[in-house]
Every structure is written in structure tokens, then in C-alpha cells.
Scaffold this motif. Structure first.
Motif, mmCIF file in Angstrom:
data_model
loop_
_atom_site.group_PDB
_atom_site.id
_atom_site.type_symbol
_atom_site.label_atom_id
_atom_site.label_comp_id
_atom_site.label_asym_id
_atom_site.label_seq_id
_atom_site.Cartn_x
_atom_site.Cartn_y
_atom_site.Cartn_z
ATOM 1 N N MET A 161 0.821 -1.204 0.000
ATOM 2 C CA MET A 161 0.000 0.000 0.000
ATOM 3 C C MET A 161 0.858 1.260 0.000
ATOM 4 O O MET A 161 1.983 1.261 0.509
ATOM 5 N N THR A 162 0.304 2.324 -0.544
ATOM 6 C CA THR A 162 0.968 3.620 -0.469
ATOM 7 C C THR A 162 0.816 4.189 0.931
ATOM 8 O O THR A 162 -0.043 3.759 1.710
ATOM 9 N N ARG A 163 1.646 5.176 1.257
ATOM 10 C CA ARG A 163 1.565 5.799 2.568
ATOM 11 C C ARG A 163 0.197 6.433 2.804
ATOM 12 O O ARG A 163 -0.352 6.375 3.918
ATOM 13 N N GLN A 164 -0.392 6.995 1.765
ATOM 14 C CA GLN A 164 -1.709 7.623 1.899
ATOM 15 C C GLN A 164 -2.767 6.619 2.325
ATOM 16 O O GLN A 164 -3.586 6.895 3.206
ATOM 17 N N MET A 165 -2.740 5.431 1.723
ATOM 18 C CA MET A 165 -3.726 4.420 2.086
ATOM 19 C C MET A 165 -3.471 3.889 3.496
ATOM 20 O O MET A 165 -4.415 3.649 4.260
ATOM 21 N N VAL A 166 -2.210 3.698 3.862
ATOM 22 C CA VAL A 166 -1.883 3.229 5.205
ATOM 23 C C VAL A 166 -2.397 4.212 6.251
ATOM 24 O O VAL A 166 -2.982 3.816 7.271
ATOM 25 N N ASN A 167 -2.208 5.499 6.002
ATOM 26 C CA ASN A 167 -2.696 6.520 6.936
ATOM 27 C C ASN A 167 -4.218 6.470 7.058
ATOM 28 O O ASN A 167 -4.775 6.692 8.137
ATOM 29 N N ALA A 168 -4.891 6.175 5.946
ATOM 30 C CA ALA A 168 -6.351 6.072 5.971
ATOM 31 C C ALA A 168 -6.786 4.882 6.829
ATOM 32 O O ALA A 168 -7.741 4.970 7.606
ATOM 33 N N VAL A 169 -6.083 3.755 6.690
ATOM 34 C CA VAL A 169 -6.397 2.572 7.489
ATOM 35 C C VAL A 169 -6.160 2.854 8.974
ATOM 36 O O VAL A 169 -6.965 2.477 9.831
ATOM 37 N N LEU A 170 -5.071 3.544 9.281
ATOM 38 C CA LEU A 170 -4.749 3.857 10.679
ATOM 39 C C LEU A 170 -5.733 4.844 11.298
ATOM 40 O O LEU A 170 -5.885 4.890 12.525
ATOM 41 N N SER A 171 -6.400 5.628 10.460
ATOM 42 C CA SER A 171 -7.373 6.590 10.979
ATOM 43 C C SER A 171 -8.622 5.891 11.528
ATOM 44 O O SER A 171 -9.392 6.484 12.276
ATOM 45 N N LYS A 173 -9.851 3.686 14.063
ATOM 46 C CA LYS A 173 -9.318 3.234 15.350
ATOM 47 C C LYS A 173 -10.275 2.313 16.104
ATOM 48 O O LYS A 173 -10.215 2.214 17.330
ATOM 49 N N GLU A 174 -11.183 1.665 15.395
ATOM 50 C CA GLU A 174 -12.137 0.798 16.080
ATOM 51 C C GLU A 174 -11.443 -0.357 16.783
ATOM 52 O O GLU A 174 -10.430 -0.876 16.314
ATOM 53 N N TYR A 175 -12.002 -0.766 17.923
ATOM 54 C CA TYR A 175 -11.415 -1.826 18.739
ATOM 55 C C TYR A 175 -11.570 -3.190 18.058
ATOM 56 O O TYR A 175 -10.637 -3.980 18.004
ATOM 57 N N SER A 176 -12.758 -3.453 17.555
ATOM 58 C CA SER A 176 -13.020 -4.706 16.837
ATOM 59 C C SER A 176 -12.652 -4.489 15.375
ATOM 60 O O SER A 176 -13.330 -3.756 14.654
ATOM 61 N N ARG A 177 -11.569 -5.136 14.922
ATOM 62 C CA ARG A 177 -11.044 -4.855 13.593
ATOM 63 C C ARG A 177 -11.183 -6.076 12.681
ATOM 64 O O ARG A 177 -10.976 -7.213 13.087
ATOM 65 N N PHE A 178 -11.525 -5.780 11.431
ATOM 66 C CA PHE A 178 -11.602 -6.799 10.385
ATOM 67 C C PHE A 178 -10.901 -6.190 9.172
ATOM 68 O O PHE A 178 -11.492 -5.458 8.387
ATOM 69 N N SER A 179 -9.597 -6.462 9.065
ATOM 70 C CA SER A 179 -8.748 -5.741 8.114
ATOM 71 C C SER A 179 -9.190 -5.881 6.668
ATOM 72 O O SER A 179 -9.122 -4.913 5.898
ATOM 73 N N LYS A 180 -9.639 -7.063 6.276
ATOM 74 C CA LYS A 180 -10.076 -7.235 4.887
ATOM 75 C C LYS A 180 -11.197 -6.246 4.560
ATOM 76 O O LYS A 180 -11.249 -5.690 3.462
ATOM 77 N N GLY A 181 -12.103 -6.042 5.498
ATOM 78 C CA GLY A 181 -13.176 -5.079 5.295
ATOM 79 C C GLY A 181 -12.671 -3.652 5.342
ATOM 80 O O GLY A 181 -13.102 -2.805 4.555
ATOM 81 N N ILE A 182 -11.751 -3.373 6.251
ATOM 82 C CA ILE A 182 -11.198 -2.016 6.386
ATOM 83 C C ILE A 182 -10.455 -1.617 5.116
ATOM 84 O O ILE A 182 -10.606 -0.494 4.617
ATOM 85 N N ALA A 221 -20.554 -8.697 11.465
ATOM 86 C CA ALA A 221 -21.083 -7.704 12.409
ATOM 87 C C ALA A 221 -20.429 -6.344 12.222
ATOM 88 O O ALA A 221 -21.069 -5.304 12.420
ATOM 89 N N ASP A 222 -19.147 -6.329 11.824
ATOM 90 C CA ASP A 222 -18.427 -5.061 11.656
ATOM 91 C C ASP A 222 -18.830 -4.313 10.392
ATOM 92 O O ASP A 222 -18.748 -3.081 10.342
ATOM 93 N N PHE A 223 -19.247 -5.049 9.359
ATOM 94 C CA PHE A 223 -19.484 -4.394 8.078
ATOM 95 C C PHE A 223 -20.878 -4.632 7.495
ATOM 96 O O PHE A 223 -21.084 -4.455 6.302
ATOM 97 N N SER A 224 -21.816 -5.034 8.330
ATOM 98 C CA SER A 224 -23.187 -5.200 7.858
ATOM 99 C C SER A 224 -24.173 -5.058 9.006
ATOM 100 O O SER A 224 -23.927 -5.533 10.115
ATOM 101 N N GLN A 225 -25.296 -4.400 8.726
ATOM 102 C CA GLN A 225 -26.381 -4.301 9.691
ATOM 103 C C GLN A 225 -27.512 -5.271 9.341
ATOM 104 O O GLN A 225 -28.580 -5.239 9.952
ATOM 105 N N ALA A 226 -27.253 -6.142 8.366
ATOM 106 C CA ALA A 226 -28.280 -7.099 7.933
ATOM 107 C C ALA A 226 -28.780 -7.998 9.067
ATOM 108 O O ALA A 226 -29.974 -8.271 9.140
#
Length: 308
Positions: A161-171, A173-182, A221-226
Motif C-alpha cells: 500500500m501507499t503511505r496515503q492508504m496506510v494513513n487512511a487505514v490507521l485513521s 481506530k475501532e477496537y473490533s477490527r476486520f482488516s479485509k473489510g477495512i 457484524a463489523d461491516f453489515s447491519q443485515a
């Protein structure tokens, strides 16, 4: 010369670490980059940290973060991305299931300026159990149907990833993380490279079917309200069926006064059915409330015991 950070989460990988480092270093030697390695020891119970320390003593490009306990791979990924200083950052598994030979291609695609990230996805799961492969495929089918965030089937955490995208991912800060979705949610133009599954170079995976199932539930649960909508529809359907049943019993009694109401067996069955549906809905809602509870407690995603 651009700086390339290699982030490597590790948990009980004492056999893989000595094999991973020279394999990646050999490939990076062909690239015009200044490399830095960040090994994140996720509270390993074996000699993983000792093996990493051997590398830091041999090469000042190698760094490590050691957690106070096992916080999970998602926490290790987040810690590694926070520590990385590179213009480009690549996330890799230490078991060499992520082929280092892809690094030059990934680097050239980012350098072209056409993409912000280059990821990898498996087109088969050779070497894995058919049951686990089946569950994995169904997970991607389900989550892409019920979530607005598209997740590529077979996608690995392996990506540059570029630095710009990494910074976006780091922004995020949710406790429950699902990186593929992030990675998908933050956007940015991503190119995926396909490859056939590669078995681990050493050791055994810690990802059991049970852990993968739990991970999948977290992702949904992290990426759907279905599931919440499902609870609403189940409640509404049960209510409507109950009203219809009451009307049926009343009309039946008016038409045929001699008729008797259904016996205790049918009554108990209905009570158990409705009670089960209610518990299901409460469980779904409770899972979301639990995530909110953990988030508002504002606990750290990880705790560092040692860092170099």
C-alpha cells in the motif's frame, strides 16, 4: 530511493521466521528500495521472539514489537502499520504462504501511479480441508450479499500500500477490527494478483475452523447491519403469525362451538418456537451492543511489552 516497510505478524512461528527473512531479503535486493522489517510478536508461547531478536542483532533494518499477551492478528497488523515508516508498506504472513516473488510486480504497479494498493487473492485452496474451503467460500458469498463493502473472494492480507492508504487505514481506530473489510472500506484503487494456494513452509496454522468461524462473524457484524434487520423481520413475522393464529382460533370457536383448542403439545411447541426466535433476536442485538460496549471502554488495541 523509496523506503519499503515489511510488516510481519507472528504467533508461535519459531520455525518460519528463520526461513522467511532470507527469502524476502533475497527478493528485495533486486528492488531499488530501502527496506525495513517490522516483526510483531503477538504474545507467542514458543521461541518466536528469540528468533526475531537474532535477526535484529544481525541486521539493523530489522525491528520488532512484542505484545504483553496474545491480542490477535488484527491487533498485530494495526501495530505493525503504526510502526512502519515506509513510503510503501507491505503486509505479509511469516509462513511464506504469501509468495515473496510477487514483491517486484507489486512494487512496479504502485510505482506506475495507477494504483494505491496491490493485493493478492488465492484462486484455489489446495492443501486445505474441503469443509474449511466450503465455509470460507460461503462466507464471502454471504458478506458480499449483505454488506455494502465488497470483499474480494480469496483475498489475503498480503498487500502493498501507499503511505496515503496506510494513513487512511490507521485513521480507523475501532477496537473490533476486520482488516479485509477495512482495506476495502477506505477505498483507493486496488489491483489484485491471483495465485494458486501455497502450503505453509513450516509449523502448523493456529487458525482452526472455530477461530475462522468466529472471525467471520466479527467481519459480518463489523461491516453489515443485515443481522439487525433480520431480527426485526423475524419479530414482525412472528407477531403477524401469532395474530393470524388467534383469529383462526376465535373464528373456529364461533363456527363450531364444540371444537376444542389445540392441546398442550402444540401449545408448548409454539411457545418454544416463539421463545427461540426471541432469544435469537436478542442474541443478534446483544452482539452489536457488545461491540459498542468494548469500543466505548476505550481500551488499547494492544499493549507493547518490548520494542526495538
Amino acid at each position: 530511493m523509496k523506503k519499503l516497510s515489511i510488516v510481519v505478524p507472528c504467533y508461535n512461528e519459531q520455525e518460519s521466521v528463520p526461513l522467511f527473512y532470507p527469502a524476502v531479503k533475497k527478493v528485495l535486493a533486486t528492488l531499488p528500495v530501502e527496506p525495513e522489517y517490522w516483526f510483531v510478536d503477538d504474545g507467542s508461547k514458543d521461541n518466536t521472539l528469540q528468533e526475531i531478536k537474532k535477526l535484529t542483532a544481525e541486521d539493523n533494518e530489522v525491528h520488532f514489537i512484542s505484545f504483553s499477551k496474545n491480542f490477535g492478528k488484527e491487533a498485530a497488523i494495526y501495530a505493525g502499520l503504526q510502526a512502519a515508516n515506509g513510503d510503501y508498506v507491505v503486509l505479509m504472513d511469516v509462513d511464506l504462504q504469501d509468495p515473496p516473488s510477487f514483491l517486484p510486480k507489486m512494487y512496479s504497479l504502485l510505482e506506475s501511479g495507477q494504483y494505491d494498493a496491490v493485493g493478492c487473492c488465492r484462486i484455489d485452496r489446495k492443501g486445505e480441508s474441503k469443509f474449511k474451503s466450503f465455509l470460507s467460500d460461503k462466507f464471502y458469498d454471504v458478506i458480499n450479499r449483505i454488506s455494502k463493502t465488497e470483499i474480494v473472494s480469496g483475498a489475503r492480507d498480503y498487500r502493498m500500500m501507499t503511505r496515503q492508504m496506510v494513513n487512511a487505514v490507521l485513521s480507523m481506530k475501532e477496537y473490533s477490527r476486520f482488516s479485509k473489510g477495512i482495506f476495502s472500506w477506505v477505498g483507493f484503487k486496488t489491483k489484485y494478483l491471483e495465485y494458486h494456494n501455497i502450503e505453509r513452509v513450516a509449523g502448523e496454522t493456529d487458525w482452526t475452523t472455530r477461530k475462522l468461524f468466529k472471525y467471520a462473524l466479527n467481519g459480518i457484524a463489523d461491516f453489515s447491519q443485515a443481522p439487525l434487520s433480520l431480527a426485526v423481520w423475524i419479530g414482525m413475522s412472528s407477531f403477524i403469525l401469532s395474530i393470524i393464529s388467534i383469529i383462526f382460533v376465535i373464528v373456529r370457536k364461533i363456527i363450531n362451538p364444540a371444537s376444542s383448542i389445540f392441546g398442550w403439545a402444540s401449545t408448548i411447541s409454539i411457545i418454544l418456537l416463539i421463545g427461540g426466535l426471541q432469544l435469537l433476536c436478542i442474541g443478534i442485538i446483544g452482539r452489536y451492543i457488545g461491540k459498542i460496549y468494548l469500543q466505548v471502554k476505550n481500551r488499547p488495541i494492544y499493549i507493547v511489552k518490548e520494542k526495538k
